[in-house]
Design a protein around this motif. Structure first.
Motif, mmCIF file in Angstrom:
data_model
loop_
_atom_site.group_PDB
_atom_site.id
_atom_site.type_symbol
_atom_site.label_atom_id
_atom_site.label_comp_id
_atom_site.label_asym_id
_atom_site.label_seq_id
_atom_site.Cartn_x
_atom_site.Cartn_y
_atom_site.Cartn_z
ATOM 1 N N THR A 316 0.816 -1.218 0.000
ATOM 2 C CA THR A 316 0.000 0.000 0.000
ATOM 3 C C THR A 316 0.852 1.271 0.000
ATOM 4 O OG1 THR A 316 -0.155 -0.040 2.422
ATOM 5 C CG2 THR A 316 -1.889 -1.172 1.186
ATOM 6 N N LYS A 317 2.145 1.118 -0.275
ATOM 7 C CA LYS A 317 3.060 2.268 -0.373
ATOM 8 C C LYS A 317 3.110 3.063 0.936
ATOM 9 C CE LYS A 317 3.722 1.269 -4.725
ATOM 10 N NZ LYS A 317 4.953 0.574 -5.178
ATOM 11 N N TRP A 318 2.952 2.367 2.058
ATOM 12 C CA TRP A 318 3.118 2.952 3.390
ATOM 13 C C TRP A 318 2.099 4.050 3.690
ATOM 14 C CZ3 TRP A 318 6.119 0.358 6.679
ATOM 15 C CH2 TRP A 318 7.062 -0.523 6.134
ATOM 16 N N ILE A 319 0.894 3.900 3.131
ATOM 17 C CA ILE A 319 -0.145 4.887 3.440
ATOM 18 C C ILE A 319 -0.794 4.598 4.787
ATOM 19 C CG2 ILE A 319 -0.655 5.349 1.017
ATOM 20 C CD1 ILE A 319 -3.123 3.564 1.303
ATOM 21 N N SER A 320 -0.504 3.431 5.371
ATOM 22 C CA SER A 320 -1.055 3.084 6.674
ATOM 23 C C SER A 320 0.096 2.721 7.608
ATOM 24 C CB SER A 320 -2.019 1.902 6.548
ATOM 25 O OG SER A 320 -1.357 0.786 5.966
ATOM 26 N N GLY A 321 -0.214 2.641 8.880
ATOM 27 C CA GLY A 321 0.810 2.287 9.851
ATOM 28 C C GLY A 321 0.461 2.806 11.225
ATOM 29 N N ASN A 322 1.095 2.245 12.223
ATOM 30 C CA ASN A 322 0.854 2.629 13.604
ATOM 31 C C ASN A 322 2.056 3.420 14.114
ATOM 32 O OD1 ASN A 322 -0.392 2.763 16.120
ATOM 33 N ND2 ASN A 322 0.502 0.834 16.807
ATOM 34 N N TRP A 323 2.349 4.516 13.433
ATOM 35 C CA TRP A 323 3.549 5.282 13.738
ATOM 36 C C TRP A 323 3.382 6.074 15.033
ATOM 37 C CZ3 TRP A 323 7.515 3.773 11.066
ATOM 38 C CH2 TRP A 323 7.350 3.317 9.750
ATOM 39 N N GLN A 324 4.445 6.088 15.819
ATOM 40 C CA GLN A 324 4.497 6.900 17.031
ATOM 41 C C GLN A 324 5.736 7.776 16.973
ATOM 42 O OE1 GLN A 324 4.062 3.467 19.904
ATOM 43 N NE2 GLN A 324 2.459 4.763 20.743
ATOM 44 N N LEU A 325 5.637 8.960 17.572
ATOM 45 C CA LEU A 325 6.721 9.931 17.498
ATOM 46 C C LEU A 325 7.931 9.449 18.299
ATOM 47 C CD1 LEU A 325 7.356 12.708 16.284
ATOM 48 C CD2 LEU A 325 6.668 13.719 18.477
ATOM 49 N N LEU A 326 9.084 9.409 17.651
ATOM 50 C CA LEU A 326 10.346 9.082 18.315
ATOM 51 C C LEU A 326 11.158 10.350 18.552
ATOM 52 C CD1 LEU A 326 12.608 7.088 19.260
ATOM 53 C CD2 LEU A 326 13.362 7.022 16.865
ATOM 54 N N LEU A 327 11.399 11.116 17.493
ATOM 55 C CA LEU A 327 12.121 12.377 17.602
ATOM 56 C C LEU A 327 11.191 13.505 17.178
ATOM 57 C CD1 LEU A 327 14.874 13.918 17.972
ATOM 58 C CD2 LEU A 327 15.203 13.618 15.501
ATOM 59 N N PRO A 328 10.819 14.401 18.092
ATOM 60 C CA PRO A 328 9.949 15.525 17.719
ATOM 61 C C PRO A 328 10.626 16.406 16.670
ATOM 62 C CG PRO A 328 10.081 15.279 20.116
ATOM 63 C CD PRO A 328 11.141 14.385 19.533
ATOM 64 N N PRO A 329 9.853 17.249 15.980
ATOM 65 C CA PRO A 329 10.429 18.098 14.923
ATOM 66 C C PRO A 329 11.613 18.913 15.425
ATOM 67 C CG PRO A 329 8.038 18.174 14.856
ATOM 68 C CD PRO A 329 8.392 17.408 16.087
ATOM 69 N N GLN A 330 12.681 18.895 14.622
ATOM 70 C CA GLN A 330 13.905 19.592 14.980
ATOM 71 C C GLN A 330 14.349 20.475 13.819
ATOM 72 O OE1 GLN A 330 15.372 19.123 18.080
ATOM 73 N NE2 GLN A 330 13.638 17.771 18.557
ATOM 74 N N LYS A 331 14.712 21.718 14.128
ATOM 75 C CA LYS A 331 15.280 22.618 13.133
ATOM 76 C C LYS A 331 16.689 22.134 12.789
ATOM 77 C CE LYS A 331 15.385 26.734 10.919
ATOM 78 N NZ LYS A 331 14.395 27.193 9.921
ATOM 79 N N LEU A 332 16.999 22.042 11.506
ATOM 80 C CA LEU A 332 18.296 21.538 11.075
ATOM 81 C C LEU A 332 19.205 22.669 10.594
ATOM 82 C CD1 LEU A 332 17.300 18.287 9.141
ATOM 83 C CD2 LEU A 332 17.958 18.536 11.547
ATOM 84 N N ARG A 333 20.509 22.370 10.633
ATOM 85 C CA ARG A 333 21.530 23.308 10.160
ATOM 86 C C ARG A 333 22.246 22.707 8.961
ATOM 87 N NH1 ARG A 333 25.084 24.029 15.388
ATOM 88 N NH2 ARG A 333 26.443 25.079 13.857
ATOM 89 N N PRO A 334 22.861 23.550 8.125
ATOM 90 C CA PRO A 334 23.603 23.022 6.973
ATOM 91 C C PRO A 334 24.919 22.393 7.388
ATOM 92 C CG PRO A 334 23.857 25.410 7.098
ATOM 93 C CD PRO A 334 22.853 25.024 8.153
ATOM 94 N N HIS A 335 25.323 21.315 6.664
ATOM 95 C CA HIS A 335 26.676 20.770 6.793
ATOM 96 C C HIS A 335 27.035 20.539 8.270
ATOM 97 C CE1 HIS A 335 30.598 19.847 5.174
ATOM 98 N NE2 HIS A 335 31.193 20.809 5.837
ATOM 99 N N HIS A 336 26.153 19.806 8.979
ATOM 100 C CA HIS A 336 26.312 19.710 10.444
ATOM 101 C C HIS A 336 25.831 18.346 10.940
ATOM 102 C CE1 HIS A 336 26.569 21.196 14.566
ATOM 103 N NE2 HIS A 336 25.366 20.700 14.784
ATOM 104 N N ARG A 337 26.504 17.821 11.963
ATOM 105 C CA ARG A 337 26.070 16.586 12.630
ATOM 106 C C ARG A 337 25.188 16.962 13.811
ATOM 107 N NH1 ARG A 337 31.443 12.721 12.962
ATOM 108 N NH2 ARG A 337 29.924 11.045 13.162
ATOM 109 N N HIS A 338 23.922 16.578 13.737
ATOM 110 C CA HIS A 338 22.967 16.872 14.799
ATOM 111 C C HIS A 338 22.843 15.642 15.699
ATOM 112 C CE1 HIS A 338 21.951 19.252 11.220
ATOM 113 N NE2 HIS A 338 21.467 20.179 12.035
ATOM 114 N N HIS A 339 23.076 15.806 16.987
ATOM 115 C CA HIS A 339 22.981 14.697 17.941
ATOM 116 C C HIS A 339 21.804 14.936 18.885
ATOM 117 C CE1 HIS A 339 26.892 12.941 16.813
ATOM 118 N NE2 HIS A 339 27.298 14.182 16.679
ATOM 119 N N TYR A 340 21.004 13.888 19.071
ATOM 120 C CA TYR A 340 19.835 13.983 19.943
ATOM 121 C C TYR A 340 19.893 12.847 20.952
ATOM 122 C CZ TYR A 340 18.446 16.856 15.977
ATOM 123 O OH TYR A 340 18.425 17.785 14.969
#
Length: 387
Positions: A316-340
């Motif tokens: 079904t091309k992943w139109i369904s699923g029981n997804w739960q939030l793991l990492l909340p929305p995060q603002k990203l930076r260019p050319h950078h390693r983001h650690h959470y």
């Protein structure tokens, strides 16, 4: 045009970038067998010649004038289960191997064979041939029977073969009959790690290609496939990451929320199956090389799926699923390693699949999901499925 086979979305287990190498070849007169495992697509330079003849970006043997046929042995960079093969004959238009076959083995104690340096103009020595004979590779099971290959014109150079072989593979024998040239060998599959050797207190990258992680679906891969994100090391360049096209539904005038995150209607996504069920304790999102085309933000969701549920999601091309939030929305930076760290993550139970969501579009070079493997949850203690 015929649809491409599904296995082309899987990982290339033989590529030199993941440690694949040629450990034996009968003949490498015009071009060395190591070229088969190069990551970049083959190229052709009309004016390029060596002292042995025309330079070719692949493996090409001399015109055989003795009994037998040419063959080589490849050690996979990532042992695993193989689902498909691409024998690419690009640019070998009057000199391609007319027939080929592939055999496989899982060697518990791999031989310490190496081929070093530029092997152009060389052939296997009697000592090398005697040593490799001990593997009895001619008796290995077949993945691909003797098959006719198309020449290296752009409309027919990719010779695809679906593989139905359930065993773990560490080595391949590639036979070409009787001689000639091949540009690339792509071995598509899923890595299989021996998890019994991993201490229960050791954090590992659960989504890494080398640990059995695999991309199962995505919304867009215009400039780079999402599977690149789970490759080893840091990315060589932008082509070694996931990059989407620019979304056309972006507002003409962009606005941000109080956190500086763009407010856009659309996003792009990629789904991965982890190499092992596990509890994710930290996340790394690396935008290395993406300086003017990094995503504005990302979030990661996770779930636990049975093989049957996974198959349904793929259909079904992943139109369904029981997804739960793991990492909340995060603002990203260019050319950078983001650690959470774990304090930022919103989920602390075992999961089997993740969905990476970027907004509105752009590129990520690497994704690392550090955690500890756990046993697959039983039906009783699994969250209720919404499939």
């Amino acid at each position: 045009m015929a649809a491409e086979p599904d296995f082309l979305q899987l990982n290339d287990l033989a590529c030199e970038s993941v440690g694949g190498k040629v450990i034996f070849a009968t003949d490498e007169w015009f071009a060395p067998a190591a070229n088969l495992l190069k990551r970049p697509a083959p190229q052709f330079i009309a004016s390029a010649f060596t002292e042995f003849g025309k330079w070719m970006d692949g493996w090409e043997t001399r015109r055989k004038r003795t009994a037998g046929h040419d063959w080589c042995i490849i050690e996979l960079g990532v042992p695993g289960q193989i689902y498909g093969i691409d024998l690419d004959t690009s640019f070998f238009t009057g000199n391609h191997a007319p027939f080929a076959s592939i055999q496989a083995a899982c060697l518990e104690h791999p031989p310490a064979f190496t081929l070093e340096g530029d092997r152009t103009g060389m052939a296997a020595s009697d000592a090398q041939l005697a040593a490799i004979t001990k593997l009895v590779s001619e008796a290995w099971p077949e993945l691909v029977g003797v098959s006719q290959l198309s020449p290296g014109y752009s409309n027919c150079c990719h010779n695809h073969f679906k593989v139905n072989f359930q065993q773990r593979v560490t080595h391949l024998r590639l036979n070409m009959y009787p001689d000639g040239g091949l540009a690339r060998l792509r071995v598509y599959g899923v890595g299989q790690r021996d998890w019994s050797s991993v201490p229960p207190t050791q954090d590992v990258d659960l989504v890494a290609l080398t640990n059995g992680g695999v991309c199962l679906g995505y919304s867009d891969a215009h400039f780079g496939h999402p599977r690149n994100m789970i490759g080893p090391g840091r990315a060589d360049n932008m082509a070694d990451g996931w990059e989407t096209a620019r979304r056309l539904d972006r507002p003409q005038i962009l606005e941000v929320d109080q956190r500086g995150i763009l407010q856009v209607p659309g996003w792009e996504w990629a789904v991965f199956r982890l190499g092992h069920h596990g509890i994710i304790s930290s996340v790394e999102v690396d935008t290395n090389h993406f300086k003017g085309n990094f995503p504005d933000s990302c979030r990661i969701e996770a779930c636990t799926l049975t093989p049957e549920e996974e198959a349904q999601c793929i259909r079904t091309k992943w139109i369904s699923g029981n997804w739960q939030l793991l990492l909340p929305p995060q603002k990203l930076r260019p050319h950078h390693r983001h650690h959470y760290s774990q304090t930022v993550l919103a989920l602390s139970r075992p999961v089997s699949h993740v969905r990476v969501i970027i907004a509105p579009d752009g590129g990520i070079s690497r994704l690392r999901l550090w955690g500890r493997p756990t046993a697959a949850p039983t039906q009783q203690n699994r969250p209720a499925s919404k499939l």
